[in-house]
Write a protein that holds these residues in place. Structure first.
Motif, PDB file in Angstrom:
ATOM      1  N   ARG A   9       1.848  -6.019   3.888  1.00 46.08           N
ATOM      2  CA  ARG A   9       2.964  -6.940   3.687  1.00 46.08           C
ATOM      3  C   ARG A   9       2.495  -8.377   3.801  1.00 46.08           C
ATOM      4  NH1 ARG A   9       2.276  -8.803   8.784  1.00 46.08           N
ATOM      5  NH2 ARG A   9       3.091  -7.517  10.470  1.00 46.08           N
ATOM      6  N   ALA A  11       4.108 -11.827   5.083  1.00 45.97           N
ATOM      7  CA  ALA A  11       5.281 -12.097   5.927  1.00 45.97           C
ATOM      8  C   ALA A  11       5.340 -13.564   6.364  1.00 45.97           C
ATOM      9  CB  ALA A  11       5.258 -11.178   7.142  1.00 45.97           C
ATOM     10  N   PRO A  12       5.611 -14.466   5.410  1.00 49.02           N
ATOM     11  CA  PRO A  12       5.692 -15.874   5.823  1.00 49.02           C
ATOM     12  C   PRO A  12       6.884 -16.145   6.734  1.00 49.02           C
ATOM     13  CG  PRO A  12       6.294 -15.626   3.493  1.00 49.02           C
ATOM     14  CD  PRO A  12       5.830 -14.283   3.966  1.00 49.02           C
ATOM     15  N   SER A  13       6.692 -17.092   7.654  1.00 46.29           N
ATOM     16  CA  SER A  13       7.802 -17.551   8.493  1.00 46.29           C
ATOM     17  C   SER A  13       8.376 -18.805   7.837  1.00 46.29           C
ATOM     18  CB  SER A  13       7.296 -17.924   9.889  1.00 46.29           C
ATOM     19  OG  SER A  13       6.775 -16.791  10.513  1.00 46.29           O
ATOM     20  N   ARG A  43       8.094  -9.990   2.911  1.00 43.59           N
ATOM     21  CA  ARG A  43       9.115 -10.112   3.952  1.00 43.59           C
ATOM     22  C   ARG A  43       9.168 -11.548   4.469  1.00 43.59           C
ATOM     23  NH1 ARG A  43       7.120  -6.913   8.407  1.00 43.59           N
ATOM     24  NH2 ARG A  43       6.531  -8.765   9.570  1.00 43.59           N
ATOM     25  N   ASP A  45      10.018 -13.680   7.608  1.00 38.39           N
ATOM     26  CA  ASP A  45      10.214 -13.522   9.062  1.00 38.39           C
ATOM     27  C   ASP A  45      11.133 -14.637   9.565  1.00 38.39           C
ATOM     28  OD1 ASP A  45       8.682 -11.278   9.154  1.00 38.39           O
ATOM     29  OD2 ASP A  45       6.987 -12.171  10.222  1.00 38.39           O
ATOM     30  N   TYR A 190      10.347 -11.410  18.243  1.00 36.90           N
ATOM     31  CA  TYR A 190       9.387 -11.132  17.172  1.00 36.90           C
ATOM     32  C   TYR A 190       8.614  -9.840  17.468  1.00 36.90           C
ATOM     33  CZ  TYR A 190       4.663 -11.149  15.328  1.00 36.90           C
ATOM     34  OH  TYR A 190       3.470 -10.747  14.802  1.00 36.90           O
ATOM     35  N   VAL A 194       9.138  -6.923  14.490  1.00 31.68           N
ATOM     36  CA  VAL A 194       8.094  -6.730  13.494  1.00 31.68           C
ATOM     37  C   VAL A 194       7.712  -5.248  13.371  1.00 31.68           C
ATOM     38  CG1 VAL A 194       6.113  -7.111  15.015  1.00 31.68           C
ATOM     39  CG2 VAL A 194       6.068  -8.010  12.731  1.00 31.68           C
ATOM     40  N   ARG A 208      -3.534 -10.347   9.073  1.00 34.19           N
ATOM     41  CA  ARG A 208      -2.895 -11.585   9.525  1.00 34.19           C
ATOM     42  C   ARG A 208      -3.892 -12.422  10.307  1.00 34.19           C
ATOM     43  NH1 ARG A 208       1.235  -8.501  13.705  1.00 34.19           N
ATOM     44  NH2 ARG A 208      -0.346  -7.640  15.075  1.00 34.19           N
ATOM     45  N   LEU A 212      -2.735 -13.718  16.202  1.00 38.74           N
ATOM     46  CA  LEU A 212      -1.827 -12.620  16.548  1.00 38.74           C
ATOM     47  C   LEU A 212      -2.576 -11.400  17.106  1.00 38.74           C
ATOM     48  CD1 LEU A 212       0.740 -13.007  13.639  1.00 38.74           C
ATOM     49  CD2 LEU A 212       1.101 -13.482  16.058  1.00 38.74           C
TER      50      LEU A 212
HETATM   51  N1  GLU Z   1       5.443 -14.329  10.197  1.00 34.88           N
HETATM   52  C1  GLU Z   1       4.234 -14.386  10.969  1.00 34.88           C
HETATM   53  C2  GLU Z   1       3.444 -15.630  10.602  1.00 34.88           C
HETATM   54  O1  GLU Z   1       3.751 -16.295   9.628  1.00 34.88           O
HETATM   55  C3  GLU Z   1       3.357 -13.183  10.732  1.00 34.88           C
HETATM   56  C4  GLU Z   1       3.821 -12.050  11.540  1.00 34.88           C
HETATM   57  C5  GLU Z   1       2.918 -10.851  11.494  1.00 34.88           C
HETATM   58  O2  GLU Z   1       1.985 -10.807  10.692  1.00 34.88           O
HETATM   59  O3  GLU Z   1       3.149  -9.952  12.262  1.00 34.88           O
HETATM   60  O4  GLU Z   1       2.540 -15.971  11.331  1.00 34.88           O
END
Ligand code: GLU
Length: 320
Positions: A9, A11-13, A43, A45, A190, A194, A208, A212
């Motif tokens: 995925r 997953a931009p915030s 997705r 976020d 979060y 997630v 990612r 993280l």
């Molecule tokens: N939305 C998060 C970000 O932009 C990524 C979250 C994830 O990869 O679990 O850093």
């Protein structure tokens, strides 16, 4: 029996524009997926409501499409799944996996001021509200009473293998202790959300930034508490930082994709720089498609990339 299709995925915030560091992570994620035939879920976020900026979701999607990235699903939003998050919290509270907590940050800080790790920026929760024995709670009844919720973390180390950084063994218990899974407003954190999102989309591969990496062990504990399988393969990519060693920010110059795009910098030139940061020998302009053809994950540098003024010069040669 056909083997399960792998799914990743993006997953931009939607909290601000995407910068070159985010772009590098998304590009590598996308190229890995296209090279290996993984499905790509998109997705947004958007759970962190105080930080979400109106229109930033559209901007992120436009930036990624402009770079030449695509995806295989409708765009999913976390805020469409609040009922699922709540159902999970109800379940976790009922089996004693989580408990309500009314401690404030300053109370926690005061309680551990003399503890060995005092001063680390992430406070280890000292367990003030943790019931001695596992205890069932009614989440629905308590959710509007101003209690936050914490996962009851076991003291065994969590082990997993990261595809870039190798075997990891993390003691969540020692690092942060019982961490938050829902806010005082009863909204999933979060770390909890997630897992439900990834499960919903059948994600098998998470790619990612390595900021993280420490969250992964926490997410594995939540997955276990929810009874989810843990057949996820993790790929944590080194981050891009400024010359001062800090995360990319305004003071590092125009590093946002939207700024670069508005200034007329071609996407191919940006991909060229991202390719250079990803182990390709030159920063020659290229399309995302060409990047996916040439990229080799085994050549990805494991060190943090430093954005220099020379790099910015590659993007906007001869005075911009
Ligand atoms: N939305 C998060 C970000 O932009 C990524 C979250 C994830 O990869 O679990 O850093």
């Amino acid at each position: 029996m056909p083997s399960q299709r792998r799914v990743t995925r993006l997953a931009p915030s939607p909290t601000g524009g995407l910068h070159l560091g985010n772009a590098r992570t998304f590009l590598v994620n996308w190229a890995l997926a296209r090279q290996r035939g993984w499905q790509i879920a998109m997705r947004i976020d958007d759970l962190d409501s105080p930080r979400v900026r109106a229109g930033a979701d559209r901007e992120a999607l436009d930036d990624l499409a402009w770079l030449g990235l695509d995806w295989d699903t409708e765009v999913d939003y976390q805020t469409r799944r609040l009922a699922d998050y709540e159902a999970a919290l109800v379940r976790l509270a009922a089996d004693g996996s989580i408990y309500p907590c009314r401690c404030t940050r300053s109370q926690i800080a005061a309680r551990i001021a003399s503890a060995p790790n005092a001063g680390d920026h992430e406070l280890r929760y000292p367990g003030s509200c943790r019931p001695v024995e596992r205890q069932a709670f009614d989440f629905s009844e308590l959710k509007n009473s101003g209690w936050a919720w914490r996962l009851r973390v076991s003291d065994r180390a969590v082990e997993f293998v990261d595809q870039i950084f190798g075997p990891q063994s993390v003691s969540v218990f020692d690092e942060v202790g019982d961490f938050l899974v829902a806010t005082k407003q009863g909204c999933a954190s979060y770390q909890l959300a997630v897992n439900l999102d990834d499960d919903f989309s059948g994600v098998t591969d998470i790619v990612r930034g390595n900021d993280l990496l420490t969250s992964t062990a926490r997410q594995i504990l939540i997955r276990e508490a929810l009874g989810m399988n843990n057949k996820i393969t993790y790929w944590h990519l080194p981050l891009v930082a400024g010359e001062d060693g800090m995360r990319l920010a305004k003071r590092h110059g125009a590093t946002r994709l939207s700024e670069l795009r508005e200034a007329g910098v071609p996407a191919e030139r940006i991909i060229g720089l991202l390719a250079h940061w990803s182990g390709l020998s030159t920063a020659t302009p290229r399309t995302a498609q060409q990047f996916a053809t040439d990229f080799d994950i085994s050549h990805l540098p494991h060190e943090r990339v430093t954005l220099t003024s020379q790099h910015l010069e590659i993007l906007r040669p001869s005075g911009w």
